[in-house]
Design a protein around this motif. Structure first.
Motif, PDB file in Angstrom:
ATOM      1  N   ARG A  34       0.800  -1.227   0.000  1.00 24.88           N
ATOM      2  CA  ARG A  34       0.000   0.000   0.000  1.00 24.88           C
ATOM      3  C   ARG A  34       0.834   1.280   0.000  1.00 24.88           C
ATOM      4  N   SER A  35       2.027   1.242   0.540  1.00 25.83           N
ATOM      5  CA  SER A  35       2.830   2.467   0.581  1.00 25.83           C
ATOM      6  C   SER A  35       3.303   2.899  -0.817  1.00 25.83           C
ATOM      7  N   CYS A  36       3.293   1.966  -1.767  1.00 26.64           N
ATOM      8  CA  CYS A  36       3.748   2.289  -3.125  1.00 26.64           C
ATOM      9  C   CYS A  36       2.691   2.080  -4.204  1.00 26.64           C
ATOM     10  N   HIS A  37       1.727   1.201  -3.959  1.00 31.54           N
ATOM     11  CA  HIS A  37       0.726   0.828  -4.970  1.00 31.54           C
ATOM     12  C   HIS A  37      -0.677   1.041  -4.440  1.00 31.54           C
ATOM     13  N   GLN A  38      -1.576   1.444  -5.339  1.00 31.79           N
ATOM     14  CA  GLN A  38      -2.979   1.618  -4.975  1.00 31.79           C
ATOM     15  C   GLN A  38      -3.863   0.723  -5.832  1.00 31.79           C
ATOM     16  N   VAL A  39      -5.020   0.377  -5.265  1.00 32.90           N
ATOM     17  CA  VAL A  39      -6.079  -0.337  -5.980  1.00 32.90           C
ATOM     18  C   VAL A  39      -7.396   0.344  -5.653  1.00 32.90           C
ATOM     19  N   GLY A  40      -8.386   0.106  -6.478  1.00 32.20           N
ATOM     20  CA  GLY A  40      -9.707   0.663  -6.228  1.00 32.20           C
ATOM     21  C   GLY A  40     -10.050   1.745  -7.231  1.00 32.20           C
ATOM     22  N   GLU A  41     -11.279   2.221  -7.138  1.00 30.94           N
ATOM     23  CA  GLU A  41     -11.795   3.184  -8.120  1.00 30.94           C
ATOM     24  C   GLU A  41     -11.092   4.535  -8.081  1.00 30.94           C
ATOM     25  N   THR A  42     -10.510   4.901  -6.953  1.00 32.40           N
ATOM     26  CA  THR A  42      -9.825   6.197  -6.844  1.00 32.40           C
ATOM     27  C   THR A  42      -8.300   6.050  -6.889  1.00 32.40           C
ATOM     28  N   ALA A  43      -7.814   4.867  -7.261  1.00 37.12           N
ATOM     29  CA  ALA A  43      -6.370   4.598  -7.268  1.00 37.12           C
ATOM     30  C   ALA A  43      -5.635   5.526  -8.227  1.00 37.12           C
ATOM     31  N   LYS A  44      -4.432   5.874  -7.814  1.00 36.53           N
ATOM     32  CA  LYS A  44      -3.550   6.709  -8.625  1.00 36.53           C
ATOM     33  C   LYS A  44      -2.161   6.074  -8.644  1.00 36.53           C
ATOM     34  N   ASN A  45      -1.410   6.352  -9.706  1.00 38.63           N
ATOM     35  CA  ASN A  45      -0.007   5.950  -9.739  1.00 38.63           C
ATOM     36  C   ASN A  45       0.730   6.796  -8.714  1.00 38.63           C
ATOM     37  N   THR A  46       1.537   6.163  -7.890  1.00 42.82           N
ATOM     38  CA  THR A  46       2.347   6.890  -6.904  1.00 42.82           C
ATOM     39  C   THR A  46       3.790   6.444  -7.110  1.00 42.82           C
ATOM     40  N   VAL A  47       4.427   5.956  -6.067  1.00 42.24           N
ATOM     41  CA  VAL A  47       5.785   5.427  -6.206  1.00 42.24           C
ATOM     42  C   VAL A  47       5.778   4.245  -7.174  1.00 42.24           C
ATOM     43  N   GLY A  48       4.704   3.467  -7.115  1.00 45.84           N
ATOM     44  CA  GLY A  48       4.515   2.345  -8.026  1.00 45.84           C
ATOM     45  C   GLY A  48       3.218   2.522  -8.802  1.00 45.84           C
ATOM     46  N   PRO A  49       3.009   1.728  -9.836  1.00 48.54           N
ATOM     47  CA  PRO A  49       1.794   1.862 -10.643  1.00 48.54           C
ATOM     48  C   PRO A  49       0.559   1.297  -9.950  1.00 48.54           C
ATOM     49  N   ILE A  50      -0.601   1.727 -10.420  1.00 44.74           N
ATOM     50  CA  ILE A  50      -1.884   1.179  -9.987  1.00 44.74           C
ATOM     51  C   ILE A  50      -1.883  -0.314 -10.292  1.00 44.74           C
ATOM     52  N   LEU A  51      -2.509  -1.100  -9.417  1.00 44.19           N
ATOM     53  CA  LEU A  51      -2.550  -2.542  -9.626  1.00 44.19           C
ATOM     54  C   LEU A  51      -3.927  -3.062 -10.044  1.00 44.19           C
ATOM     55  N   ASN A  52      -4.838  -2.170 -10.368  1.00 43.79           N
ATOM     56  CA  ASN A  52      -6.162  -2.600 -10.831  1.00 43.79           C
ATOM     57  C   ASN A  52      -6.048  -3.392 -12.127  1.00 43.79           C
ATOM     58  N   GLY A  53      -6.678  -4.564 -12.155  1.00 48.71           N
ATOM     59  CA  GLY A  53      -6.799  -5.327 -13.391  1.00 48.71           C
ATOM     60  C   GLY A  53      -5.505  -5.631 -14.107  1.00 48.71           C
ATOM     61  N   PHE A  54      -4.427  -5.847 -13.374  1.00 44.59           N
ATOM     62  CA  PHE A  54      -3.136  -6.032 -14.037  1.00 44.59           C
ATOM     63  C   PHE A  54      -2.956  -7.418 -14.663  1.00 44.59           C
ATOM     64  N   ILE A  55      -3.691  -8.416 -14.184  1.00 43.63           N
ATOM     65  CA  ILE A  55      -3.564  -9.755 -14.756  1.00 43.63           C
ATOM     66  C   ILE A  55      -3.989  -9.702 -16.227  1.00 43.63           C
ATOM     67  N   GLY A  56      -3.139 -10.216 -17.096  1.00 41.24           N
ATOM     68  CA  GLY A  56      -3.385 -10.198 -18.533  1.00 41.24           C
ATOM     69  C   GLY A  56      -2.771  -8.999 -19.235  1.00 41.24           C
TER      70      GLY A  56
END
Length: 128
Positions: A34-56
């Protein structure tokens, strides 16, 4: 007699089903992410990229995030096996990655983390 019991016990252990993924436990494992990556409808790229729907998805291609050349050129496409290998030792899987995380070594926790992350579609909507 003892060897028959031992053989039966070994056979039973060998055919046990794999551990089920536990999204609730995965949410606890995600606390490290969580300190680097976000998930969810309000997620933003921070230190790391958003992890929403990354599979595939192709690694290093998330819009709006500045990936290392190593990640962009890795040729990886995220699936469960690739993610599991990567998260256990990111720098071994993609030498030159910007991710400084030492790795999540426990396979059960990796599976649980995947179960949690897979709940989020590309728009960040949590799927049941």
């Amino acid at each position: 007699m003892k060897s028959a019991i031992l053989a039966a016990a070994l056979l039973a252990a060998a055919i046990q089903p794999g551990r089920a993924q536990d999204a609730a436990a995965g949410e606890k494992a995600y606390a490290q992410c969580r300190s680097c990556h976000q998930v969810g409808e309000t997620a933003k790229n921070t230190v790391g990229p958003i992890l929403n729907g990354f599979i595939g998805q192709k690694a290093g291609a998330r819009e709006g995030y500045s990936y290392s050349s190593a990640m962009k050129d890795s040729g990886l496409t995220w699936d469960e096996a690739t993610f599991s290998s990567y998260i256990q030792n990111p720098r071994a899987k993609v030498p030159g990655t910007k991710m400084i995380y030492a790795g999540l070594k426990d396979e059960k926790r990796v599976a649980d983390l995947l179960a949690f992350l897979k709940q989020f579609d590309a728009a960040g909507k949590k799927q049941p």
